[in-house]
Design an enzyme around this catalytic site. Structure first.
Site, PDB file in Angstrom:
ATOM      1  N   ASN A  11      -8.455   0.113 -11.541  1.00 16.45           N
ATOM      2  CA  ASN A  11      -8.277   1.234 -10.614  1.00 16.45           C
ATOM      3  C   ASN A  11      -7.316   2.231 -11.261  1.00 16.45           C
ATOM      4  OD1 ASN A  11      -7.740   2.951  -8.504  1.00 16.45           O
ATOM      5  ND2 ASN A  11      -6.608   1.437  -7.278  1.00 16.45           N
ATOM      6  N   TRP A  12      -7.865   3.323 -11.770  1.00 18.57           N
ATOM      7  CA  TRP A  12      -7.024   4.291 -12.485  1.00 18.57           C
ATOM      8  C   TRP A  12      -6.201   5.161 -11.538  1.00 18.57           C
ATOM      9  CZ3 TRP A  12      -9.176   6.872 -17.555  1.00 18.57           C
ATOM     10  CH2 TRP A  12      -9.385   5.872 -18.517  1.00 18.57           C
ATOM     11  N   LYS A  13      -6.505   5.117 -10.247  1.00 12.42           N
ATOM     12  CA  LYS A  13      -5.809   5.971  -9.280  1.00 12.42           C
ATOM     13  C   LYS A  13      -5.863   7.437  -9.759  1.00 12.42           C
ATOM     14  CE  LYS A  13      -3.151   1.946  -8.073  1.00 12.42           C
ATOM     15  NZ  LYS A  13      -1.923   1.348  -7.586  1.00 12.42           N
ATOM     16  N   HIS A  97      -7.790   0.674   0.166  1.00  4.91           N
ATOM     17  CA  HIS A  97      -6.625   0.467  -0.697  1.00  4.91           C
ATOM     18  C   HIS A  97      -5.352   0.786   0.096  1.00  4.91           C
ATOM     19  CE1 HIS A  97      -3.708   0.863  -3.878  1.00  4.91           C
ATOM     20  NE2 HIS A  97      -4.531   0.153  -4.628  1.00  4.91           N
ATOM     21  N   GLU A  99      -2.780   2.314  -0.615  1.00  7.04           N
ATOM     22  CA  GLU A  99      -2.307   3.701  -0.731  1.00  7.04           C
ATOM     23  C   GLU A  99      -3.074   4.617   0.216  1.00  7.04           C
ATOM     24  OE1 GLU A  99      -2.638   3.869  -4.991  1.00  7.04           O
ATOM     25  OE2 GLU A  99      -0.982   2.456  -5.135  1.00  7.04           O
ATOM     26  N   GLU A 167      -4.332  -7.641  -2.183  1.00  5.95           N
ATOM     27  CA  GLU A 167      -3.212  -6.972  -2.826  1.00  5.95           C
ATOM     28  C   GLU A 167      -2.003  -6.968  -1.900  1.00  5.95           C
ATOM     29  OE1 GLU A 167      -4.851  -4.072  -6.023  1.00  5.95           O
ATOM     30  OE2 GLU A 167      -4.838  -3.023  -4.121  1.00  5.95           O
ATOM     31  N   GLY A 173       2.321  -1.923  -8.146  1.00  4.47           N
ATOM     32  CA  GLY A 173       3.112  -0.974  -8.924  1.00  4.47           C
ATOM     33  C   GLY A 173       4.590  -1.299  -8.996  1.00  4.47           C
ATOM     34  N   SER A 212       0.470  -5.578  -9.731  1.00  2.88           N
ATOM     35  CA  SER A 212       1.240  -5.861 -10.945  1.00  2.88           C
ATOM     36  C   SER A 212       0.595  -6.936 -11.820  1.00  2.88           C
ATOM     37  CB  SER A 212       2.682  -6.235 -10.592  1.00  2.88           C
ATOM     38  OG  SER A 212       3.313  -5.140  -9.960  1.00  2.88           O
ATOM     39  N   GLY A 233      -4.274  -1.982 -11.548  1.00  2.00           N
ATOM     40  CA  GLY A 233      -3.916  -0.568 -11.545  1.00  2.00           C
ATOM     41  C   GLY A 233      -3.369  -0.145 -12.901  1.00  2.00           C
ATOM     42  N   GLY A 234      -2.048  -0.073 -12.995  1.00  2.00           N
ATOM     43  CA  GLY A 234      -1.381   0.438 -14.189  1.00  2.00           C
ATOM     44  C   GLY A 234      -1.889  -0.160 -15.501  1.00  2.00           C
TER      45      GLY A 234
HETATM   46  P1  PGA Z   1      -0.932  -2.165 -10.024  1.00  2.00           P
HETATM   47  O1  PGA Z   1      -1.933  -1.607  -8.912  1.00  2.00           O
HETATM   48  O2  PGA Z   1      -1.745  -3.110 -10.897  1.00  2.00           O
HETATM   49  O3  PGA Z   1      -0.461  -0.957 -10.769  1.00  2.00           O
HETATM   50  O4  PGA Z   1       0.140  -2.891  -9.309  1.00  2.00           O
HETATM   51  C1  PGA Z   1      -2.934  -2.409  -8.357  1.00  2.00           C
HETATM   52  C2  PGA Z   1      -3.710  -1.635  -7.342  1.00  2.00           C
HETATM   53  O5  PGA Z   1      -3.098  -0.875  -6.567  1.00  2.00           O
HETATM   54  O6  PGA Z   1      -4.950  -1.732  -7.266  1.00  2.00           O
END
Ligand code: PGA
Length: 249
Positions: A11-13, A97, A99, A167, A173, A212, A233-234
């Site tokens: 997930n590149w956001k 998600h 967010e 999650e 993050g 993470s 994500g990251g």
């Molecule tokens: P993260 O994000 O790996 O940067 O913690 C995961 C996500 O929100 O899908």
């Protein structure tokens, strides 16, 4: 152990420019040269999605959307429907998600409508659930997960493929991850709830851990029972890191 197929979703956001398509191509080429036993999806920002679909057309990797609108079309400025994602050549869409839940006030009802729309559009929804830190501290993790599963899954999920992203909100993050026992407990519980809600389909639904996940912890997390992959994500932004995670399944 479940019968679910392995799946890793990046997930590149709101990250990545055209120059970063190279990272997607590196991942795609590596998987083509040295196949893995599972599926890999990258969800870049919408601005890169069409380019990414074209770039990986001959490679065993899918492109997904990070969100969608519940309606098929209409006057919804800035939004993208599941049908539009399908038209583009995407195969998955992330819905719910944390967010989106936090910044856009999306509740379980909205997530259900979006998951339904993804199925209607002929794509696979990756439905995200997870408890906040306050909920975990209050001992409410399992009841929150149960409520989210019961509210977010559309009835179509009984005979249509879906994936679940577990999650813990506080792990996203933050560099923090739950212990292996906590992950195992949550995933086993999600599996049991899925079986109650969607019957035998619950046995083959991939349950992804997210929050993470990185090269240094992927092997341990991915070896836990009922963890069928990751929502990353990251660490999905750089091919080197993402490939290390993919190679850990
Ligand atoms: P993260 O994000 O790996 O940067 O913690 C995961 C996500 O929100 O899908």
């Amino acid at each position: 152990m479940s019968n679910a197929k392995s799946l890793v979703v990046g997930n590149w956001k709101m990250n990545g420019l055209r120059k970063d398509l190279e990272e997607i191509l590196t991942v795609a080429a590596s998987i083509k040269n040295n196949p893995i036993n599972g599926d890999v999806v990258i969800c870049p920002p919408a601005t890169l999605a069409a380019l990414a679909v074209d770039a990986v057309i001959d490679f065993p990797i899918s492109i997904g959307g990070q969100d969608c609108h519940a309606e098929e079309a209409g006057a919804y400025t800035g939004d993208i429907s599941a049908e539009k994602w399908k038209d583009l050549g995407a195969e998955y869409v992330i819905v719910g998600h944390s967010e989106r839940r936090e910044y856009y006030r999306e509740d379980n009802e909205v997530v259900n409508a979006k998951a339904k729309a993804v199925i209607r559009g002929g794509l696979i929804p990756v439905i995200c659930i997870g408890e906040s830190l306050e909920e975990r501290k209050a001992g409410a993790t399992l009841s929150v997960l149960s409520q989210q599963i019961r509210s977010c899954l559309p009835s179509e999920a009984k005979n249509y493929p879906i994936a679940i992203g577990y999650e813990p909100v506080w792990a996203i993050g933050s560099g923090l991850t739950p212990s292996a026992e906590e992950v195992g407990e949550a995933h086993a519980f999600i599996r049991s709830q899925l079986k109650e809600v969607i019957g035998s389909a619950g046995d083959i639904t991939p349950i992804l851990y997210g929050g993470s996940m990185k090269p240094s912890n992927a092997k341990e997390i991915l070896s836990i029972d009922d963890v069928n992959g990751g929502l990353v994500g990251g660490a999905s932004l750089k091919a080197k890191d993402f490939l290390q995670i993919i190679r850990s399944i």
